[in-house]
Write a protein that holds these residues in place. Structure first.
Motif, short mmCIF file in Angstrom:
data_model
loop_
_atom_site.label_atom_id
_atom_site.label_comp_id
_atom_site.label_asym_id
_atom_site.label_seq_id
_atom_site.Cartn_x
_atom_site.Cartn_y
_atom_site.Cartn_z
N ARG A 1 0.23 -32.98 16.93
CA ARG A 1 -0.07 -32.49 18.54
C ARG A 1 1.52 -32.28 19.10
O ARG A 1 1.53 -31.41 19.91
CB ARG A 1 -0.73 -33.42 19.36
CG ARG A 1 -1.53 -33.01 20.44
CD ARG A 1 -2.51 -34.00 20.87
NE ARG A 1 -3.63 -34.22 20.23
CZ ARG A 1 -3.77 -35.35 19.73
NH1 ARG A 1 -2.99 -36.67 19.90
NH2 ARG A 1 -4.63 -35.57 19.02
N GLU A 2 2.34 -33.21 18.93
CA GLU A 2 3.62 -33.06 19.68
C GLU A 2 4.21 -31.92 19.01
O GLU A 2 5.07 -31.15 19.77
CB GLU A 2 4.53 -34.18 19.27
CG GLU A 2 3.90 -35.50 19.94
CD GLU A 2 4.86 -36.68 19.49
OE1 GLU A 2 5.21 -36.59 18.41
OE2 GLU A 2 4.51 -37.77 20.20
N GLY B 1 -1.95 -24.58 28.45
CA GLY B 1 -2.01 -24.93 27.07
C GLY B 1 -2.90 -26.25 26.74
O GLY B 1 -2.48 -27.30 27.56
N THR B 2 -3.61 -26.38 25.70
CA THR B 2 -4.37 -27.50 25.33
C THR B 2 -4.30 -27.60 23.84
O THR B 2 -4.31 -26.44 23.34
CB THR B 2 -5.84 -27.59 25.82
OG1 THR B 2 -6.76 -26.57 25.42
CG2 THR B 2 -6.02 -27.85 27.33
N HIS B 3 -3.97 -28.79 23.16
CA HIS B 3 -3.81 -28.80 21.90
C HIS B 3 -4.77 -29.85 21.00
O HIS B 3 -4.91 -30.98 21.69
CB HIS B 3 -2.49 -29.22 21.54
CG HIS B 3 -1.33 -28.22 22.56
ND1 HIS B 3 -0.99 -26.85 22.03
CD2 HIS B 3 -0.41 -28.55 23.45
CE1 HIS B 3 -0.20 -26.41 22.79
NE2 HIS B 3 -0.08 -27.34 23.54
N HIS B 4 -5.30 -29.38 20.08
CA HIS B 4 -5.98 -30.44 19.44
C HIS B 4 -5.84 -30.38 17.78
O HIS B 4 -5.32 -29.24 17.33
CB HIS B 4 -7.74 -29.94 19.61
CG HIS B 4 -7.99 -29.52 20.91
ND1 HIS B 4 -8.49 -30.60 21.62
CD2 HIS B 4 -7.86 -28.42 21.46
CE1 HIS B 4 -8.54 -29.96 22.89
NE2 HIS B 4 -8.16 -28.33 22.71
N VAL B 5 -5.98 -31.44 17.11
CA VAL B 5 -5.65 -31.64 15.65
C VAL B 5 -6.94 -32.00 14.96
O VAL B 5 -7.33 -33.36 15.67
CB VAL B 5 -4.40 -32.39 15.32
CG1 VAL B 5 -4.26 -32.56 13.99
CG2 VAL B 5 -3.15 -31.68 15.93
N TRP C 1 -4.67 -21.22 25.25
CA TRP C 1 -3.92 -20.88 26.34
C TRP C 1 -4.06 -19.32 26.89
O TRP C 1 -5.15 -18.82 26.69
CB TRP C 1 -2.44 -20.54 25.41
CG TRP C 1 -2.30 -20.04 24.10
CD1 TRP C 1 -2.39 -20.58 22.88
CD2 TRP C 1 -2.72 -18.58 23.88
NE1 TRP C 1 -2.35 -19.78 21.83
CE2 TRP C 1 -2.72 -18.33 22.69
CE3 TRP C 1 -3.08 -17.28 24.51
CZ2 TRP C 1 -2.84 -17.40 21.86
CZ3 TRP C 1 -3.13 -16.15 23.81
CH2 TRP C 1 -2.99 -16.10 22.56
N ARG C 2 -3.56 -19.33 28.04
CA ARG C 2 -3.53 -18.00 29.00
C ARG C 2 -2.21 -17.37 28.83
O ARG C 2 -1.17 -18.07 28.86
CB ARG C 2 -3.71 -18.48 30.23
CG ARG C 2 -3.87 -17.21 31.22
CD ARG C 2 -4.61 -17.63 32.50
NE ARG C 2 -5.01 -16.08 33.21
CZ ARG C 2 -5.26 -16.12 34.63
NH1 ARG C 2 -5.97 -17.60 35.05
NH2 ARG C 2 -5.63 -15.21 35.16
N PHE C 3 -2.27 -15.93 28.09
CA PHE C 3 -1.09 -15.48 27.96
C PHE C 3 -1.08 -14.15 29.29
O PHE C 3 -2.03 -13.52 29.27
CB PHE C 3 -1.31 -14.38 26.55
CG PHE C 3 0.09 -13.55 26.35
CD1 PHE C 3 1.30 -14.12 26.14
CD2 PHE C 3 -0.34 -12.21 26.49
CE1 PHE C 3 2.29 -13.20 26.20
CE2 PHE C 3 0.77 -11.28 26.37
CZ PHE C 3 1.90 -11.73 26.07
N ASP D 1 -4.42 -20.18 19.05
CA ASP D 1 -4.09 -20.18 17.68
C ASP D 1 -4.92 -21.07 17.00
O ASP D 1 -5.00 -22.25 17.26
CB ASP D 1 -2.71 -20.55 17.87
CG ASP D 1 -1.80 -19.15 18.40
OD1 ASP D 1 -1.78 -18.15 17.57
OD2 ASP D 1 -0.88 -19.61 19.36
N ILE D 2 -5.25 -20.88 15.58
CA ILE D 2 -5.63 -21.88 14.56
C ILE D 2 -4.48 -21.87 13.73
O ILE D 2 -3.78 -21.03 13.04
CB ILE D 2 -6.77 -21.17 13.95
CG1 ILE D 2 -8.14 -20.99 14.99
CG2 ILE D 2 -7.29 -22.36 12.79
CD1 ILE D 2 -9.40 -20.50 14.48
#
Length: 222
Positions: free
Chosen positions: A104-105, A170-174, A183-185, A201-202
């Motif tokens: 995640r980092e 951005g939010t991130h998951h593993v 995310w929002r672009f 993104d996957i």
């Protein structure tokens, strides 16, 4: 006089668990160590452990074959066979949480590198053998690029196409070897056309680095 050392045999060591069988002759010790993960001990024999704890305290604990117990990460001790017969136990460490945190980092650094337009920082997050599937392209997976140099060139093209760009919210998951970033672009391309869409993104990981970035982005319609 130094004590004999306990024998540690690693049976499983992957991104989810580490399983070590510890075998102790009478009087044998592990030496001082700090547990970096939550863990479960499953005794393979009956026996008595001697526990030297941080802070100078000591205690003994009875082991009963087949009766497990658990401890949290951070335990700092030296473990000794305080009985007169050999003993053994399995130590099962839950490493997935630590692995997920590291990955995640990496995803957080990866998004920061996009916003900094830093190609070197982006590629530092990628595995040696890596690939990128762009959101659009002639193939079912979009435009597919593989190889470190090819991926770097594709990322550079994104920066060239969008002189102004930002990835926000951005939010991130593993989940195991799979990562997901939402995310929002927002950006403006070289023709002056403004883009404002949500996407994700996957990722597929190799160790703690990104082996595949697979991009999906909304397309606005009138």
């Amino acid at each position: 006089m130094s004590k004999p050392q306990a024998e540690g045999i690693v049976h499983i060591d992957d991104v989810r668990f580490k399983v070590t069988e510890w075998r102790f002759a009478p009087g044998a010790e592990t030496g001082w160590h700090v547990h970096g993960h939550d863990y479960v001990v499953v005794p393979l024999t009956d026996g008595t452990l001697g526990l030297d704890n941080a802070g100078g305290t000591a205690q003994t604990a009875a082991l009963t074959q087949g009766v497990p117990y658990s401890r949290r990460e951070g335990v700092n001790h030296n473990v000794t066979n305080a009985g007169t017969a050999p003993l053994a136990f399995l130590e099962i460490e839950a490493v997935a949480e630590a692995s997920a945190l590291r990955r995640r980092e990496v995803l957080e650094r990866f998004m920061a590198a996009w916003n900094a337009r830093d190609l070197d920082a982006l590629m530092a997050c990628m595995a040696t053998e890596c690939a990128f599937n762009a959101a659009a392209g002639p193939e079912a997976e979009g435009h597919h690029v593989s190889g470190h140099d090819g991926v770097r060139a594709a990322y550079a093209t994104v920066f060239d196409t969008f002189p102004e760009a930002a990835w926000t919210a951005g939010t991130h998951h593993v989940f195991g070897d799979t990562g997901l970033s939402e995310w929002r672009f927002t950006g403006t391309d070289k023709a002056g056309q403004r883009v404002d869409v949500h996407g994700c993104d996957i990722f597929r990981f190799e160790g703690d680095l990104i082996a595949l970035k697979d991009t999906y982005r909304k397309a606005r319609s009138a």
